[in-house]
Design an enzyme around this catalytic site. Structure first.
Site, PDB file in Angstrom:
ATOM      1  N   TRP A  88       0.849  -1.209   0.000  1.00  0.00           N
ATOM      2  CA  TRP A  88       0.000   0.000   0.000  1.00  0.00           C
ATOM      3  C   TRP A  88       0.871   1.241   0.000  1.00  0.00           C
ATOM      4  CZ3 TRP A  88      -2.833  -4.203   0.647  1.00  0.00           C
ATOM      5  CH2 TRP A  88      -4.195  -4.147   0.395  1.00  0.00           C
ATOM      6  N   GLY A 221      -6.980   7.378   2.765  1.00  0.00           N
ATOM      7  CA  GLY A 221      -6.310   6.564   3.774  1.00  0.00           C
ATOM      8  C   GLY A 221      -7.153   6.433   5.037  1.00  0.00           C
ATOM      9  N   ASP A 223     -10.240   5.706   5.273  1.00  0.00           N
ATOM     10  CA  ASP A 223     -11.265   5.249   4.333  1.00  0.00           C
ATOM     11  C   ASP A 223     -12.707   5.362   4.804  1.00  0.00           C
ATOM     12  OD1 ASP A 223      -8.766   4.348   3.609  1.00  0.00           O
ATOM     13  OD2 ASP A 223      -9.477   2.424   2.880  1.00  0.00           O
ATOM     14  N   TRP A 413     -11.594   3.696  11.481  1.00  0.00           N
ATOM     15  CA  TRP A 413     -11.591   5.137  11.184  1.00  0.00           C
ATOM     16  C   TRP A 413     -12.817   5.883  11.699  1.00  0.00           C
ATOM     17  CZ3 TRP A 413      -7.005   6.842  10.376  1.00  0.00           C
ATOM     18  CH2 TRP A 413      -6.064   6.059   9.676  1.00  0.00           C
ATOM     19  N   GLU A 456      -3.328  -2.952  14.213  1.00  0.00           N
ATOM     20  CA  GLU A 456      -3.639  -1.964  13.176  1.00  0.00           C
ATOM     21  C   GLU A 456      -4.207  -0.687  13.800  1.00  0.00           C
ATOM     22  OE1 GLU A 456      -6.508  -3.569  10.476  1.00  0.00           O
ATOM     23  OE2 GLU A 456      -6.439  -1.866   9.090  1.00  0.00           O
TER      24      GLU A 456
HETATM   25  C1  2M8 Z   1      -7.113   0.395   4.771  1.00  0.00           C
HETATM   26  O1  2M8 Z   1      -7.593   0.517   3.429  1.00  0.00           O
HETATM   27  C2  2M8 Z   1      -7.770  -0.595   2.558  1.00  0.00           C
HETATM   28  C3  2M8 Z   1      -8.183  -0.062   1.198  1.00  0.00           C
HETATM   29  O2  2M8 Z   1      -7.156   0.693   0.661  1.00  0.00           O
HETATM   30  C4  2M8 Z   1      -8.824  -1.565   3.014  1.00  0.00           C
HETATM   31  O3  2M8 Z   1      -9.564  -1.292   3.962  1.00  0.00           O
HETATM   32  O4  2M8 Z   1      -8.934  -2.637   2.393  1.00  0.00           O
HETATM   33  C5  2M8 Z   1      -6.878   1.831   5.300  1.00  0.00           C
HETATM   34  O5  2M8 Z   1      -6.689   1.836   6.685  1.00  0.00           O
HETATM   35  C6  2M8 Z   1      -5.696   2.489   4.588  1.00  0.00           C
HETATM   36  O6  2M8 Z   1      -5.351   3.712   5.186  1.00  0.00           O
HETATM   37  C7  2M8 Z   1      -4.464   1.588   4.579  1.00  0.00           C
HETATM   38  O7  2M8 Z   1      -3.492   2.159   3.753  1.00  0.00           O
HETATM   39  C8  2M8 Z   1      -4.790   0.167   4.102  1.00  0.00           C
HETATM   40  C9  2M8 Z   1      -3.623  -0.798   4.280  1.00  0.00           C
HETATM   41  O8  2M8 Z   1      -3.103  -0.699   5.580  1.00  0.00           O
HETATM   42  O9  2M8 Z   1      -5.910  -0.352   4.825  1.00  0.00           O
END
Ligand code: 2M8
Length: 502
Positions: A88, A221, A223, A413, A456
């Site tokens: 990512w 980010g 999301d 989030w 996380e």
């Molecule tokens: C989360 O986002 C991804 C989509 O991009 C997901 O939920 O599948 C978010 O917390 C994002 O900020 C982060 O970059 C990603 C990977 O850690 O997870």
């Protein structure tokens, strides 16, 4: 307008830059990188001796390194083996900042692997897909995004972006180990970072006010933040778009922690619309259902220009244009996203011209900008310390207003504590003359991780770990905090002058 072109990224990027010399061949990124096995001396300074779990700071240091080692995959670090098995974009930035403390070579390699997926128009994809990971192990995967191979050797990625934290990371890695290899890396990254900024500041200035718009909550980010709820209400929650598509996240994480199916349907519909429009950015407010200016995204955009100014100085390029751009972005954030009623920044829906009513941590992140007007910085610090966000010796800042009716301590989030956001706020407190509060926030972050592990995110009341365990940016940023005992790791005065323009 952005197009999917067929020129090579190298041609496009090198042609678009200033006088920075593009290296003919960058430093090699193969071989086994050296690792540092001991943590820096004086690491315990200013940190209370007691510990809930009995783990020492040495344990914490070694466990963080173990998390990053376990999540290393060939040429990049995955955020989590279970939930996020690819690379990512903004994760790579935070991860490399931590890797810079233990293994600078790997830090460079990680970021390079991300930029191998950069588009000819400058955009850096929000995910770079690992071809060895099966399609079923993450949704939406490469088949969904249908991004064509843009040049030979181009890695598969998505067509959307994430917050531009990479210039900050490049500068941080360099200043930890300013040797010849790092200098060569600065030269390799500079034109690519400039191209990424140019893309955001031109193709994505949908509001014509000098800020970049995001076209999908995933681009923020943050999301699932309530910051997007108002704008997302214009996007139909048609569960039909999920038919025949299998969410992967709900198979490996608790349903109560993840976005609802309604929100996921909106996410998928938005991604499909952008994809089916050829990932074009012209007339976004007229053609696309979600066009939003996010305070965190744009704060990082401004901070990236400051980092580029520092990088430019080192490689012999004029830093002036970057500093001027940084000032303009900060000013635009202040003019467009400030809400005098709430005393903080809010997301702006470009299509309606309305600020989101939600008080989200995203609106505190402009504190990272040293050129933020002092009264604004004071207001943000007061908000961070208020009951709404609850910064205290015991707990870092929550991701959403704790007093809001829809505050949710476990859904991602929408309430939980995140280490990357608090790491940014810690820097903001430091740069705005609050070293004691920065040190207190650092202690609160370390306590949380020592108590609960490298999760996380964290429950904002109990401190329990939520989401995926062994999460890379949590481990990486803890390494950075541990290596910086005072929470006051000042750049040298020369570097500071280059970065702040003062
Ligand atoms: C989360 O986002 C991804 C989509 O991009 C997901 O939920 O599948 C978010 O917390 C994002 O900020 C982060 O970059 C990603 C990977 O850690 O997870």
């Amino acid at each position: 307008m952005s197009n999917i072109g067929t020129t090579t990224a190298t041609e496009t990027l090198d042609a678009s830059t200033t006088t920075a010399a593009a290296p003919a061949a960058g430093p090699t990124t193969t071989g086994t990188p050296p690792t540092l096995t001991t943590r820096p001396a004086a690491l315990d300074a200013g940190y209370p001796a007691d510990s809930v779990t009995g783990q020492t700071l040495d344990d914490l240091w070694h466990m963080a390194r173990a998390v990053l080692d376990a999540n290393w995959s060939h040429n990049h670090t995955v955020p989590s083996r279970t939930l996020y098995p690819h690379q990512w974009s903004w994760d790579a930035a935070f991860i490399s900042i931590g890797l810079a403390r233990v293994n600078p070579q790997r830090a460079w390699q990680d970021l390079r692997s991300l930029f191998l997926a950069q588009w000819p128009d400058g955009r850096v994809p929000h995910i770079v897909f690992d071809p060895n990971v099966a399609e079923r192990d993450y949704f939406p995967g490469p088949t969904f995004w249908q991004v064509p191979r843009l040049r030979p050797g181009h890695s598969d990625g998505t067509g959307i972006v994430q917050p531009p934290a990479h210039a900050i990371a490049v500068w941080e890695i360099y200043r930890r180990s300013p040797d010849d290899r790092s200098l060569a890396e600065l030269r390799w990254f500079y034109p690519r970072l400039v191209a990424a900024q140019d893309y955001l500041l031109t193709c994505r200035d949908a509001g014509r006010g000098g800020l970049a718009s995001i076209v999908h909550p995933w681009e923020s980010g943050l999301d699932n933040s309530p910051a997007w709820d108002a704008a997302l209400s214009a996007v139909p929650a048609d569960l039909g778009v999920l038919a025949g598509r299998q969410r992967h996240d709900n198979r490996v994480a608790a349903v109560a922690h993840r976005p609802t199916d309604e929100d996921y349907a909106r996410f998928v519909a938005l991604a499909l619309a952008y994809r089916d429009g050829g990932y074009r950015d012209d007339d976004l407010p007229g053609r696309h259902d979600f066009v939003v200016e996010c305070p965190t995204f744009n704060a990082l955009l401004s901070a990236a220009e400051r980092a580029l100014a520092a990088i430019a100085t080192v490689i012999g390029v004029d830093p002036g244009p970057h500093l001027a751009r940084a000032r303009r972005i900060t000013q635009a954030i202040d003019e467009r996203l400030w809400n005098p009623q709430t005393g903080m920044y809010h997301a702006l829906d470009v299509r309606t011209g309305r600020l989101s009513p939600a008080r989200c941590v995203s609106g505190l992140v402009p504190l990272i900008l040293p050129d933020l007007p002092a009264p604004r910085a004071a207001a943000l610090m007061a908000m961070a310390e208020s009951a709404r966000f609850g910064i205290s010796a015991a707990m870092p800042v929550a991701s959403y207003d704790r007093t809001a009716d829809d505050f949710d301590p476990v859904r991602y989030w929408r309430g939980p504590v995140w280490i990357n956001i608090n790491w940014l706020l810690c820097r903001g407190l430091r740069d705005h003359g609050r070293p004691a509060q920065a040190a207190q926030l650092r202690t609160a972050m370390l306590d949380l991780v020592r108590r609960s592990g490298y999760y996380e995110y964290f429950h904002p009341v109990t401190g329990d770990g939520v989401g995926s365990a062994a999460f890379s940016w949590t481990a990486a940023l803890v390494l950075d905090l541990l290596a910086d005992p005072e929470g006051l790791d000042e750049v040298t005065s020369d570097q500071a002058a280059a970065v702040t323009g003062r």
